[in-house]
Design a protein around this motif. Structure first.
Motif, PDB file in Angstrom:
ATOM      1  N   ARG A  39     -30.088  38.348   6.253  1.00  0.00           N
ATOM      2  CA  ARG A  39     -30.579  36.962   6.173  1.00  0.00           C
ATOM      3  C   ARG A  39     -30.902  36.565   4.735  1.00  0.00           C
ATOM      4  O   ARG A  39     -31.937  35.958   4.451  1.00  0.00           O
ATOM      5  N   VAL A  40     -29.981  36.940   3.837  1.00  0.00           N
ATOM      6  CA  VAL A  40     -30.106  36.557   2.426  1.00  0.00           C
ATOM      7  C   VAL A  40     -29.440  35.210   2.253  1.00  0.00           C
ATOM      8  O   VAL A  40     -28.331  34.992   2.721  1.00  0.00           O
ATOM      9  N   LYS A  41     -30.095  34.326   1.590  1.00  0.00           N
ATOM     10  CA  LYS A  41     -29.529  32.968   1.373  1.00  0.00           C
ATOM     11  C   LYS A  41     -28.704  32.949   0.124  1.00  0.00           C
ATOM     12  O   LYS A  41     -28.906  33.530  -0.848  1.00  0.00           O
TER      13      LYS A  41
ATOM     14  N   GLY B  32     -32.804  43.186   9.908  1.00  0.00           N
ATOM     15  CA  GLY B  32     -31.571  43.517   9.219  1.00  0.00           C
ATOM     16  C   GLY B  32     -31.138  44.959   9.314  1.00  0.00           C
ATOM     17  O   GLY B  32     -30.273  45.398   8.564  1.00  0.00           O
TER      18      GLY B  32
ATOM     19  N   HIS C 271     -26.623  45.140  14.532  1.00  0.00           N
ATOM     20  CA  HIS C 271     -27.828  44.942  13.735  1.00  0.00           C
ATOM     21  C   HIS C 271     -28.963  44.430  14.606  1.00  0.00           C
ATOM     22  O   HIS C 271     -28.753  43.795  15.626  1.00  0.00           O
TER      23      HIS C 271
ATOM     24  N   ASP D 229     -25.119  40.244   3.769  1.00  0.00           N
ATOM     25  CA  ASP D 229     -26.136  39.230   3.493  1.00  0.00           C
ATOM     26  C   ASP D 229     -26.492  38.439   4.752  1.00  0.00           C
ATOM     27  O   ASP D 229     -27.654  38.060   4.929  1.00  0.00           O
ATOM     28  N   ARG D 230     -25.511  38.206   5.635  1.00  0.00           N
ATOM     29  CA  ARG D 230     -25.825  37.526   6.899  1.00  0.00           C
ATOM     30  C   ARG D 230     -26.760  38.391   7.738  1.00  0.00           C
ATOM     31  O   ARG D 230     -27.736  37.903   8.308  1.00  0.00           O
ATOM     32  N   ARG D 231     -26.460  39.711   7.791  1.00  0.00           N
ATOM     33  CA  ARG D 231     -27.309  40.623   8.563  1.00  0.00           C
ATOM     34  C   ARG D 231     -28.726  40.675   7.976  1.00  0.00           C
ATOM     35  O   ARG D 231     -29.710  40.701   8.712  1.00  0.00           O
TER      36      ARG D 231
END
Length: 141
Positions: free
Chosen positions: A139-141, A63, A59, A135-137
């Motif tokens: 950058r979702v909290k 994202g 990635h 979600d980490r890729r």
């Protein structure tokens, strides 16, 4: 298959033999399987395949998930058959840009449970693992 994706990787069935730019890889099936392109396209839409794409791909900023041919070859794609109605329903959901988690609630039981024989608990574990990496890729909290 598109080289880069945002929320999930895409495999597009090219029934018309249209030309594509270098933003897509042209995947050819062996002659004995060519009549089953719809099955492959349908089978691609599941949490196991999406999780393996997150693990195999790389990635970049914003994202973007990118995959090269050697990474695509390592994707885990459970092979299944579908009927015309199931394909039409999934195709309509993708075209409506349905949320990927809602899409997987429809496709995972068909592909992973009915096709592979996974339990609902095993399917939920794959869904959670895929969602966490995606979600980490993104950058979702």
């Amino acid at each position: 298959m598109l080289k880069r994706s945002h929320k999930y990787p895409r495999l597009v069935l090219n029934e018309f033999g249209a030309y594509s730019t270098d933003t897509a890889y042209r995947i050819r099936m062996r002659p004995e399987y060519r009549s089953r392109g719809r099955d492959l396209t349908f089978s691609f839409m599941n949490s196991l395949t999406f999780l393996s794409a997150e693990l195999e791909g790389r990635h970049y900023g914003g994202g973007v998930l990118e995959m090269v041919p050697s990474e695509i070859e390592r994707l885990l794609i459970p092979w299944g058959r579908m009927d015309a109605q199931e394909l039409a329903e999934v195709d309509a959901m993708v075209r409506r840009r349905m949320d990927v988690d809602e899409l997987l609630q429809v496709t995972d039981p068909l592909i992973l449970q009915n096709g592979l024989g996974l339990s609902p608990i095993e399917t939920a574990i794959l869904q959670t693992a895929h969602r966490r990496l995606r979600d980490r890729r993104l950058r979702v909290k």
